[in-house]
Design a protein around this motif. Structure first.
Motif, PDB file in Angstrom:
ATOM      1  N   THR A 100       0.828  -1.211   0.000  1.00 56.87           N
ATOM      2  CA  THR A 100       0.000   0.000   0.000  1.00 56.87           C
ATOM      3  C   THR A 100       0.863   1.262   0.000  1.00 56.87           C
ATOM      4  OG1 THR A 100      -1.735  -1.190   1.196  1.00 56.87           O
ATOM      5  CG2 THR A 100      -1.838   1.223   1.207  1.00 56.87           C
ATOM      6  N   ALA A 101       1.911   1.251   0.817  1.00 58.09           N
ATOM      7  CA  ALA A 101       2.786   2.422   0.907  1.00 58.09           C
ATOM      8  C   ALA A 101       3.465   2.724  -0.426  1.00 58.09           C
ATOM      9  CB  ALA A 101       3.826   2.209   1.999  1.00 58.09           C
ATOM     10  N   ILE A 102       3.960   1.665  -1.092  1.00 59.70           N
ATOM     11  CA  ILE A 102       4.631   1.883  -2.378  1.00 59.70           C
ATOM     12  C   ILE A 102       3.631   2.297  -3.448  1.00 59.70           C
ATOM     13  CG2 ILE A 102       5.925   0.727  -4.204  1.00 59.70           C
ATOM     14  CD1 ILE A 102       7.356  -0.860  -2.102  1.00 59.70           C
ATOM     15  N   PHE A 103       2.426   1.746  -3.395  1.00 65.36           N
ATOM     16  CA  PHE A 103       1.387   2.134  -4.356  1.00 65.36           C
ATOM     17  C   PHE A 103       1.034   3.614  -4.212  1.00 65.36           C
ATOM     18  CE2 PHE A 103      -3.156   2.677  -5.365  1.00 65.36           C
ATOM     19  CZ  PHE A 103      -3.124   2.329  -6.721  1.00 65.36           C
ATOM     20  N   LEU A 104       0.885   4.065  -2.960  1.00 61.57           N
ATOM     21  CA  LEU A 104       0.588   5.485  -2.734  1.00 61.57           C
ATOM     22  C   LEU A 104       1.758   6.362  -3.161  1.00 61.57           C
ATOM     23  CD1 LEU A 104      -1.198   5.280   0.752  1.00 61.57           C
ATOM     24  CD2 LEU A 104      -2.253   5.598  -1.495  1.00 61.57           C
ATOM     25  N   LEU A 105       2.985   5.877  -2.937  1.00 62.87           N
ATOM     26  CA  LEU A 105       4.151   6.634  -3.374  1.00 62.87           C
ATOM     27  C   LEU A 105       4.173   6.774  -4.888  1.00 62.87           C
ATOM     28  CD1 LEU A 105       6.896   7.983  -2.814  1.00 62.87           C
ATOM     29  CD2 LEU A 105       7.925   5.694  -2.903  1.00 62.87           C
ATOM     30  N   CYS A 106       3.844   5.693  -5.595  1.00 61.84           N
ATOM     31  CA  CYS A 106       3.802   5.745  -7.053  1.00 61.84           C
ATOM     32  C   CYS A 106       2.736   6.721  -7.542  1.00 61.84           C
ATOM     33  CB  CYS A 106       3.545   4.355  -7.623  1.00 61.84           C
ATOM     34  SG  CYS A 106       4.939   3.216  -7.455  1.00 61.84           S
ATOM     35  N   LEU A 107       1.582   6.745  -6.868  1.00 60.81           N
ATOM     36  CA  LEU A 107       0.524   7.691  -7.249  1.00 60.81           C
ATOM     37  C   LEU A 107       0.996   9.130  -7.062  1.00 60.81           C
ATOM     38  CD1 LEU A 107      -2.783   6.093  -5.874  1.00 60.81           C
ATOM     39  CD2 LEU A 107      -2.032   6.281  -8.257  1.00 60.81           C
ATOM     40  N   ALA A 108       1.677   9.395  -5.932  1.00 62.46           N
ATOM     41  CA  ALA A 108       2.157  10.752  -5.676  1.00 62.46           C
ATOM     42  C   ALA A 108       3.196  11.162  -6.717  1.00 62.46           C
ATOM     43  CB  ALA A 108       2.748  10.826  -4.266  1.00 62.46           C
ATOM     44  N   LEU A 109       4.115  10.249  -7.027  1.00 68.27           N
ATOM     45  CA  LEU A 109       5.125  10.554  -8.035  1.00 68.27           C
ATOM     46  C   LEU A 109       4.501  10.756  -9.409  1.00 68.27           C
ATOM     47  CD1 LEU A 109       7.952   8.022  -7.013  1.00 68.27           C
ATOM     48  CD2 LEU A 109       7.925  10.495  -6.646  1.00 68.27           C
ATOM     49  N   TRP A 128       1.497  11.883  -9.978  1.00 67.78           N
ATOM     50  CA  TRP A 128       0.804  13.189  -9.973  1.00 67.78           C
ATOM     51  C   TRP A 128       1.810  14.315 -10.218  1.00 67.78           C
ATOM     52  CZ3 TRP A 128       1.111  17.562  -6.864  1.00 67.78           C
ATOM     53  CH2 TRP A 128       0.065  18.480  -7.000  1.00 67.78           C
ATOM     54  N   VAL A 129       2.970  14.243  -9.543  1.00 65.59           N
ATOM     55  CA  VAL A 129       4.006  15.255  -9.745  1.00 65.59           C
ATOM     56  C   VAL A 129       4.530  15.189 -11.174  1.00 65.59           C
ATOM     57  CG1 VAL A 129       6.285  16.033  -9.001  1.00 65.59           C
ATOM     58  CG2 VAL A 129       4.625  15.227  -7.300  1.00 65.59           C
ATOM     59  N   ASP A 130       4.742  13.963 -11.669  1.00 70.09           N
ATOM     60  CA  ASP A 130       5.252  13.795 -13.030  1.00 70.09           C
ATOM     61  C   ASP A 130       4.287  14.370 -14.065  1.00 70.09           C
ATOM     62  OD1 ASP A 130       7.159  12.476 -14.962  1.00 70.09           O
ATOM     63  OD2 ASP A 130       5.322  11.412 -15.499  1.00 70.09           O
ATOM     64  N   PHE A 131       3.000  14.196 -13.826  1.00 70.98           N
ATOM     65  CA  PHE A 131       1.990  14.735 -14.756  1.00 70.98           C
ATOM     66  C   PHE A 131       2.111  16.252 -14.869  1.00 70.98           C
ATOM     67  CE2 PHE A 131      -2.226  16.535 -15.533  1.00 70.98           C
ATOM     68  CZ  PHE A 131      -2.576  15.907 -16.724  1.00 70.98           C
ATOM     69  N   HIS A 132       2.245  16.921 -13.739  1.00 72.21           N
ATOM     70  CA  HIS A 132       2.331  18.379 -13.751  1.00 72.21           C
ATOM     71  C   HIS A 132       3.677  18.849 -14.303  1.00 72.21           C
ATOM     72  CE1 HIS A 132      -1.482  19.308 -11.748  1.00 72.21           C
ATOM     73  NE2 HIS A 132      -1.259  18.230 -10.986  1.00 72.21           N
ATOM     74  N   VAL A 133       4.742  18.116 -13.986  1.00 68.15           N
ATOM     75  CA  VAL A 133       6.038  18.481 -14.535  1.00 68.15           C
ATOM     76  C   VAL A 133       6.033  18.331 -16.057  1.00 68.15           C
ATOM     77  CG1 VAL A 133       8.485  17.846 -14.619  1.00 68.15           C
ATOM     78  CG2 VAL A 133       7.302  17.982 -12.428  1.00 68.15           C
ATOM     79  N   SER A 134       5.392  17.264 -16.549  1.00 64.30           N
ATOM     80  CA  SER A 134       5.302  17.058 -17.997  1.00 64.30           C
ATOM     81  C   SER A 134       4.548  18.194 -18.662  1.00 64.30           C
ATOM     82  CB  SER A 134       4.621  15.718 -18.295  1.00 64.30           C
ATOM     83  OG  SER A 134       5.364  14.649 -17.784  1.00 64.30           O
ATOM     84  N   ALA A 135       3.463  18.616 -18.003  1.00 63.99           N
ATOM     85  CA  ALA A 135       2.697  19.730 -18.562  1.00 63.99           C
ATOM     86  C   ALA A 135       3.535  20.993 -18.621  1.00 63.99           C
ATOM     87  CB  ALA A 135       1.439  19.955 -17.738  1.00 63.99           C
TER      88      ALA A 135
END
Length: 343
Positions: free
Chosen positions: A23-32, A34-41
């Motif tokens: 669960t912890a790694i899954f949430l970490l991947c989601l957070a990363l 989300w950040v990656d999506f905005h950085v890409s934009a």
């Protein structure tokens, strides 16, 4: 597939800890992500300065590598045992910490159909392993074959040699402070060794409990008494052989049933059986029923009579039947079982 259960697991093996880690790694991947999506934009927006977009692109690549690495790490961790099983050399030696020896032996006993023990008095086997095997027979309906290769309780020289060995093992203390340097360390109390009669009583108790368990569950049990002792105890099941020592503070080792070492110990067991005196409990089952062996929770006087009757039934054990001290000690060992031995 059974081999996979014997491999050491570097990942947390508790169900809750595994769920928490995933669960912890899954949430970490989601957070990363989300950040990656905005950085890409930000990086794709041509209105932003070129240098900032270049830095954003580098940061985006780092984030994507982190996401891929996190997913790969959790997949590798979850499949660790299967990967090791795939490349397993079979003849591996597994170290078992002292705190995990009991649980491993009992786990192996629950799953096996054949149990061979090479040891001296079989105190742990008769008090803990035999009840587990007996329960397994009742719940599954599948018979178990049990072979106990023990020290001969009437051979005086062997009993004395084993007693002296036990005393030396009890006196061996690991990591003892240097008393010349640490003068506040109190003197070590010299342990008292077991007498020959106490050792004989343990073996006779194992034979009695083996006979009682055989009558209750229908297990095929045979006892072989040899004129020698062993510094190592071998518990052999269908999955592995576990070697333990007399010291409760020393680690054990295990060999997989798919390796060569396992076969070596079965050859050792066969050789020991050929040189030992056999107490055929399975072959004498019908005659033993007539003795009416008492339940280990019965009154001590009734248990004592059953022990005497059992000892007199086998010619090799008749000498013990007339030794009142051995009978009393055997009664004490039998009448305090760690299991109910339910019928």
């Amino acid at each position: 597939m059974a081999n996979q259960e014997l491999l050491s697991n570097e990942m947390p093996n508790g169900q809750r800890r595994v769920v928490f880690a995933v669960t912890a790694i899954f949430l970490l991947c989601l957070a990363l992500y989300w950040v990656d999506f905005h950085v890409s934009a930000f990086a794709d927006n041509k209105e932003n300065p070129v240098e900032l977009r270049q830095h954003a692109g580098i940061f985006k690549a780092v984030l994507e590598n982190l996401i891929a690495g996190s997913i790969a790490a959790i997949l590798l961790a979850l499949t660790f045992k299967w990967i090791v099983a795939l490349v397993d050399p079979k003849d591996r030696v597994i170290e078992i910490s002292p705190n995990n020896i009991t649980s491993r032996l009992l786990r192996n006993a629950r799953k096996t159909r054949n149990y061979v023990f090479i040891g001296n008095t079989a105190t742990f086997v008769s008090a803990a392993v035999l009840p587990v095997l007996s329960d397994a027979v009742r719940t599954t309906g599948i018979p178990r074959s049990v072979t106990l290769i023990l020290i001969d309780p009437i051979d005086k020289e062997t009993l004395q040699s084993y007693s002296e060995f036990r005393l030396r093992a009890m006196q061996t203390v690991s990591k003892v402070a240097d008393q010349d340097l640490a003068r506040w360390v109190p003197p070590i109390t010299t342990p008292k060794g077991e007498s020959s009669e106490e050792i004989s009583a343990k073996v006779l108790a194992a034979i009695y409990l083996g006979a009682f368990a055989s009558l209750q569950s229908g297990m095929d049990i045979s006892v072989h008494l040899r004129k020698s002792f062993t510094p190592f105890r071998a518990d052999m099941t269908n999955s592995e052989v576990v070697l333990t020592q007399e010291s409760s503070s020393e680690s054990a080792v295990a060999f997989s049933s798919e390796g060569h070492f396992y076969g070596w110990y079965h050859k050792e067991a066969d050789a020991q059986r050929m040189q030992a005196t056999k107490i055929d409990i399975a072959g004498e089952r019908e005659r033993l029923r007539q003795l009416g062996l008492m339940h280990p929770t019965s009154p001590k006087e009734e248990i004592k009579k059953s022990i005497v009757a059992l000892a007199n039934h086998f010619d090799h054990l008749k000498e013990l039947a007339i030794n009142q001290n051995v009978i009393d000690l055997t009664t004490k060992n039998v009448s305090r079982p760690t299991h109910a031995y339910q019928s």
